[in-house]
Motif scaffolding. Structure first.
Motif, short mmCIF file in Angstrom:
data_model
loop_
_atom_site.label_atom_id
_atom_site.label_comp_id
_atom_site.label_asym_id
_atom_site.label_seq_id
_atom_site.Cartn_x
_atom_site.Cartn_y
_atom_site.Cartn_z
N MET A 1 -7.30 -11.27 20.57
CA MET A 1 -6.95 -11.18 19.12
C MET A 1 -6.30 -9.63 18.99
SD MET A 1 -8.49 -11.94 15.50
CE MET A 1 -7.99 -13.70 15.70
N PRO A 2 -5.33 -9.60 18.43
CA PRO A 2 -4.67 -7.97 18.15
C PRO A 2 -5.77 -7.47 17.33
CG PRO A 2 -3.01 -9.80 17.32
CD PRO A 2 -4.31 -10.37 17.83
N LYS A 3 -5.67 -6.02 17.44
CA LYS A 3 -6.37 -5.20 16.44
C LYS A 3 -5.49 -4.07 15.57
CE LYS A 3 -10.53 -4.61 19.15
NZ LYS A 3 -11.65 -3.66 19.60
N GLY A 4 -5.53 -4.08 14.51
CA GLY A 4 -4.67 -3.44 13.58
C GLY A 4 -5.00 -1.87 13.21
N LEU A 5 -4.38 -1.17 12.66
CA LEU A 5 -4.35 0.09 12.15
C LEU A 5 -3.21 0.27 10.78
CD1 LEU A 5 -6.11 2.78 12.35
CD2 LEU A 5 -4.44 3.69 13.89
N LEU A 6 -3.99 0.83 9.85
CA LEU A 6 -2.84 1.20 9.01
C LEU A 6 -2.15 2.19 9.32
CD1 LEU A 6 -1.51 0.24 5.99
CD2 LEU A 6 -3.31 1.77 5.19
N GLU A 7 -0.79 2.15 9.59
CA GLU A 7 -0.05 3.22 10.11
C GLU A 7 0.62 4.08 9.06
OE1 GLU A 7 3.54 5.12 11.53
OE2 GLU A 7 3.77 3.54 10.39
N HIS A 8 1.15 3.82 8.05
CA HIS A 8 1.64 4.36 6.84
C HIS A 8 1.55 3.42 5.45
CE1 HIS A 8 5.76 2.85 7.54
NE2 HIS A 8 6.09 3.33 6.39
N VAL A 9 1.75 4.09 4.39
CA VAL A 9 2.12 3.69 3.15
C VAL A 9 3.38 4.27 2.50
CG1 VAL A 9 0.23 4.56 2.14
CG2 VAL A 9 1.06 2.61 1.06
N ASN A 10 4.33 3.62 2.10
CA ASN A 10 5.12 4.34 1.26
C ASN A 10 5.38 4.24 -0.26
OD1 ASN A 10 7.80 5.04 0.41
ND2 ASN A 10 8.95 4.39 2.59
N ILE A 11 5.21 5.20 -0.75
CA ILE A 11 5.11 5.06 -2.26
C ILE A 11 6.04 6.09 -2.95
CG2 ILE A 11 2.55 4.50 -2.36
CD1 ILE A 11 1.65 7.25 -3.02
N SER A 12 6.34 5.70 -4.13
CA SER A 12 7.49 6.40 -4.86
C SER A 12 6.81 7.48 -5.68
CB SER A 12 8.18 5.57 -5.87
OG SER A 12 8.83 4.43 -5.02
N ALA A 13 7.33 8.70 -5.75
CA ALA A 13 6.68 9.75 -6.69
C ALA A 13 8.11 10.88 -7.33
CB ALA A 13 6.08 10.90 -5.74
N THR A 14 7.74 11.17 -8.47
CA THR A 14 8.65 11.78 -9.11
C THR A 14 8.97 13.22 -8.35
OG1 THR A 14 7.20 12.57 -10.94
CG2 THR A 14 8.52 10.64 -11.54
N ASP A 15 7.99 13.72 -8.03
CA ASP A 15 8.11 15.00 -7.27
C ASP A 15 7.26 14.90 -5.96
OD1 ASP A 15 7.74 17.69 -6.56
OD2 ASP A 15 7.52 18.54 -8.49
N PRO A 16 7.69 14.67 -5.02
CA PRO A 16 7.24 14.41 -3.67
C PRO A 16 6.57 15.74 -2.95
CG PRO A 16 9.48 13.85 -3.26
CD PRO A 16 9.03 14.15 -4.79
N ASP A 17 7.28 16.76 -3.38
CA ASP A 17 6.80 17.99 -2.81
C ASP A 17 5.31 18.28 -3.36
OD1 ASP A 17 8.85 19.42 -1.25
OD2 ASP A 17 10.26 18.88 -3.04
N ARG A 18 5.20 18.01 -4.56
CA ARG A 18 3.91 18.34 -5.60
C ARG A 18 2.67 17.57 -4.86
NH1 ARG A 18 3.91 17.19 -11.76
NH2 ARG A 18 4.51 15.16 -10.83
#
Length: 123
Positions: A1-18
């Motif tokens: 059975m394969p094993k998994g890992l959460l590689e990334h999540v993509n979320i929206s942000a009004t100020d991604p730098d902050r």
């Protein structure tokens, strides 16, 4: 059975730098990449060598996201919960819901866009 890992999540942000600066301080992460998004706007990737959060913004990103529509929260594991709580407070955000129950101690906070974050420590 394969094993998994959460590689990334993509979320929206009004100020991604902050948001990226907060995640760097909160988790000891680094900026991995930044640039234009494939569909317009721009994105910053912040995290470790193997896992990251992609922070996207574009003209349609207005903030004021509603909890549970569809995301309830994003959980982050830290090794020093008190220090993490200090970082959140220094950013002008308000921790709440602190609890110490199996399997670890945690608190929550809403960021500037209304996204709920859980911060947990198993130390």
């Amino acid at each position: 059975m394969p094993k998994g890992l959460l590689e990334h999540v993509n979320i929206s942000a009004t100020d991604p730098d902050r948001s990226a600066a907060l995640l760097e301080r909160l988790c000891g992460w680094k900026e991995r990449w930044r640039g234009p998004s494939m569909l317009g706007g721009r994105t910053i990737h912040v995290g470790t060598d193997r896992q990251y959060v992609a922070l996207y913004t574009g003209d349609q990103v207005k903030g004021d996201f509603a909890k549970g529509a569809p995301l309830n929260h994003v959980a982050l594991e830290v090794d020093d919960l008190a220090a993490a709580e200090g970082v959140v407070k220094e950013a002008g955000l308000e921790p709440f819901g602190r609890g110490d129950y199996e399997p670890g101690e945690r608190f929550y906070f809403f960021d500037w866009d209304g996204i709920e974050w859980e911060v947990v420590s198993y130390e």
